[in-house]
Scaffold this motif. Structure first.
Motif, PDB file in Angstrom:
ATOM      1  N   ARG A   1     -11.464  -3.525  -5.688  1.00  0.00           N
ATOM      2  CA  ARG A   1     -11.338  -3.749  -4.246  1.00  0.00           C
ATOM      3  C   ARG A   1     -10.124  -4.581  -3.870  1.00  0.00           C
ATOM      4  O   ARG A   1      -9.440  -4.264  -2.892  1.00  0.00           O
ATOM      5  CB  ARG A   1     -12.620  -4.365  -3.698  1.00  0.00           C
ATOM      6  N   ASP A   2      -9.839  -5.639  -4.608  1.00  0.00           N
ATOM      7  CA  ASP A   2      -8.666  -6.457  -4.273  1.00  0.00           C
ATOM      8  C   ASP A   2      -7.392  -5.634  -4.358  1.00  0.00           C
ATOM      9  O   ASP A   2      -6.526  -5.729  -3.487  1.00  0.00           O
ATOM     10  CB  ASP A   2      -8.552  -7.664  -5.199  1.00  0.00           C
ATOM     11  N   ARG A   3      -7.274  -4.812  -5.378  1.00  0.00           N
ATOM     12  CA  ARG A   3      -6.059  -4.000  -5.585  1.00  0.00           C
ATOM     13  C   ARG A   3      -5.867  -2.992  -4.457  1.00  0.00           C
ATOM     14  O   ARG A   3      -4.751  -2.632  -4.115  1.00  0.00           O
ATOM     15  CB  ARG A   3      -6.153  -3.284  -6.936  1.00  0.00           C
TER      16      ARG A   3
ATOM     17  N   SER B   1      -7.236  -3.385  -1.268  1.00  0.00           N
ATOM     18  CA  SER B   1      -7.582  -3.963   0.038  1.00  0.00           C
ATOM     19  C   SER B   1      -6.510  -3.755   1.106  1.00  0.00           C
ATOM     20  O   SER B   1      -6.822  -3.680   2.289  1.00  0.00           O
ATOM     21  CB  SER B   1      -7.894  -5.450  -0.100  1.00  0.00           C
ATOM     22  N   GLU B   2      -5.245  -3.638   0.703  1.00  0.00           N
ATOM     23  CA  GLU B   2      -4.158  -3.442   1.666  1.00  0.00           C
ATOM     24  C   GLU B   2      -3.992  -1.989   2.086  1.00  0.00           C
ATOM     25  O   GLU B   2      -3.205  -1.690   2.969  1.00  0.00           O
ATOM     26  CB  GLU B   2      -2.842  -3.967   1.097  1.00  0.00           C
TER      27      GLU B   2
END
Length: 143
Positions: free
Chosen positions: A23-25, A27-28
């Motif tokens: 998810r962090d990877r 998120s943008e």
């Protein structure tokens, strides 16, 4: 790098949850598009920009390059996951990959792939023996 196999479900709105570790990877933003063997490719936005740049560098005099670029880019959809890590897979892409409720998401290095779970199981069963047989040809010295 994306690794592993995950089995989220498509909800009634055509959304899936990204595996928590990705998810962090993503998120943008991300791009989902057609892949080979009737699966979908999901790239983080920055990785998709690199891939699209490589495609655009291919000679436009090559019919194969034009054909590949058309199919790959015309199906692309940029998405931003919500706070829960869900994003919508457009209906046309769900249809292309034969996605219903049961899906399998696999890590494939720089991208994720989304498969209909039954199609993935069939593909994996058919490919496992050739995986063992061609290892030396594909990546010499790795095994």
């Amino acid at each position: 790098m994306f690794l592993g196999t995950h089995t989220p479900r498509l909800d009634e709105k055509g959304r899936i949850f990204l595996p928590a570790k990705y998810r962090d990877r993503m998120s943008e933003g991300l791009v989902v598009t057609r892949g080979q063997e009737r699966c979908l490719f999901i790239y983080p936005m920055d990785e998709f920009v690199k891939v699209a740049g490589q495609l655009q560098a291919a000679p436009t005099t090559s019919r194969a390059a034009r054909d590949y670029m058309r199919v790959f880019l015309s199906g692309a959809s940029d998405e931003v996951p919500d706070r829960q890590g869900r994003f919508t897979i457009p209906a046309a892409l769900r249809q292309y990959a034969g996605l219903d409720r049961e899906v399998t998401v696999i890590g494939a290095g720089a991208r994720l792939e989304v498969w209909d779970s039954a199609t993935w199981a069939t593909y994996l069963e058919a490919s496992e023996q050739s995986f063992a047989d061609i290892a030396e040809e594909v990546v010499p010295g790795i095994v």
